[in-house]
Scaffold this motif. Structure first.
Motif, mmCIF file in Angstrom:
data_model
loop_
_atom_site.group_PDB
_atom_site.id
_atom_site.type_symbol
_atom_site.label_atom_id
_atom_site.label_comp_id
_atom_site.label_asym_id
_atom_site.label_seq_id
_atom_site.Cartn_x
_atom_site.Cartn_y
_atom_site.Cartn_z
ATOM 1 N N ARG A 139 24.868 28.179 -24.398
ATOM 2 C CA ARG A 139 25.103 26.997 -23.656
ATOM 3 C C ARG A 139 25.364 27.512 -22.132
ATOM 4 O O ARG A 139 24.870 26.799 -21.222
ATOM 5 C CB ARG A 139 26.213 26.308 -24.247
ATOM 6 N N LEU B 113 22.442 28.199 -20.313
ATOM 7 C CA LEU B 113 21.528 27.221 -19.821
ATOM 8 C C LEU B 113 22.241 26.389 -18.969
ATOM 9 O O LEU B 113 21.434 25.308 -18.191
ATOM 10 C CB LEU B 113 21.293 26.258 -21.012
ATOM 11 N N TRP C 171 23.061 20.696 -23.399
ATOM 12 C CA TRP C 171 21.546 21.000 -24.027
ATOM 13 C C TRP C 171 21.684 21.233 -25.493
ATOM 14 O O TRP C 171 20.878 20.878 -26.330
ATOM 15 C CB TRP C 171 21.280 22.367 -23.518
ATOM 16 N N PRO D 51 17.321 17.965 -23.981
ATOM 17 C CA PRO D 51 17.749 17.989 -22.549
ATOM 18 C C PRO D 51 18.643 16.921 -22.085
ATOM 19 O O PRO D 51 18.622 15.933 -22.660
ATOM 20 C CB PRO D 51 16.281 17.560 -22.026
ATOM 21 N N ALA E 44 18.815 16.489 -16.548
ATOM 22 C CA ALA E 44 18.156 17.667 -16.602
ATOM 23 C C ALA E 44 17.188 18.012 -15.560
ATOM 24 O O ALA E 44 17.186 19.087 -14.986
ATOM 25 C CB ALA E 44 17.540 18.165 -17.979
#
Length: 253
Positions: free
Chosen positions: A213, A216, A221, A234, A238
């Motif tokens: 996480r 990202l 996510w 997404p 995003a």
């Protein structure tokens, strides 16, 4: 995915059905070739060649004469001729006994990817990985919104910027990305990204989820479905999120 298993030996069939169900498959079992041919059509056929009532190669021929459903042969036969003949009759792949559930699941997914028709691109245009949040995939490259996963090179990009993942973090991401939006149970993830029947501390999974996480750049996510597992989706924003900055410091292994 609904799978039809045509296998007469319950010592093989029952553990295999249990293992496949743990990976999210719906399995129907037929103990003879005749029962298999009479069963409703499935999305995938797992076909034992050594059946009590008829040769598995004849079953393969009969299925292929009426359907394009993917077929994976399960065989204990050592003769290469049988395997080649099965492939020439229309089977898509084969596994030799003994085999592990993880190997079979990998082959099912590979055959499914090959069988899935590719979407046609508009001539003269370049695909925009952030234009459509729906997953798009080639045999090795998958796009989920602005996220791109290349299984062959084990590279991940977010908004076209590379993200450095540890090996287990990549395996974890690939597991969640197999069916974006679908919930993967904790046991399914551990069996796939670690080892079947993993008996280590389940806290290992939480540590890697947290690290993934962070890399990202947005914890949304990966959603935590309380008491069940996790799913990859997404974030709503995003397409406007800037590229994630690789996390500094130690990475869990």
């Amino acid at each position: 995915m609904r799978v039809l298993l045509i296998e007469d030996d319950d010592r093989v069939a029952l553990p295999l059905m249990e293992g496949l169900r743990r990976f999210g498959f719906t399995v129907e079992h037929a103990g003879t070739g005749a029962d298999g041919l009479a069963a409703p059509e499935a999305a995938m056929v797992l076909l034992d060649l050594g059946l009590p009532d008829m040769d598995g190669l004849d079953v393969c021929r009969a299925i292929r004469s009426r359907s394009s459903v993917p077929i994976i042969m399960i065989t204990a036969r050592d003769d290469e001729v049988d395997r080649v003949l099965g492939l020439e009759l229309g089977a898509d792949d084969y596994v030799s006994k003994p085999f592990g559930v993880r190997e079979l699941v990998a082959r099912i997914r590979a055959v499914t990817r090959r069988a899935r028709p590719a979407g046609a691109d508009t001539p003269g245009t370049e695909p925009d990985p952030s234009a459509d949040p729906a997953p798009a995939r080639t045999p090795d490259v998958q796009r989920i919104g602005p996220l791109t996963i290349d299984r062959r090179t084990r590279q991940v990009r977010l908004h076209r910027a590379p993200i450095a993942l540890a090996p287990k973090e990549f395996d974890l991401l690939v597991c969640l990305a197999e069916d974006p939006g679908a919930v993967c149970s904790r046991r399914q993830i551990l069996d796939t990204a670690w080892e079947p029947n993993f008996f280590g501390p389940t806290k290992t999974l939480d540590v890697h989820i947290a690290a993934l996480r962070r890399k990202l750049g947005d914890s949304s996510w990966i959603e935590n479905i309380r008491g069940i597992g996790f799913r990859l989706v997404p974030p709503a924003h995003a397409d406007t999120t800037s590229a994630a900055v690789p996390a500094r410091g130690g990475t869990p292994r």
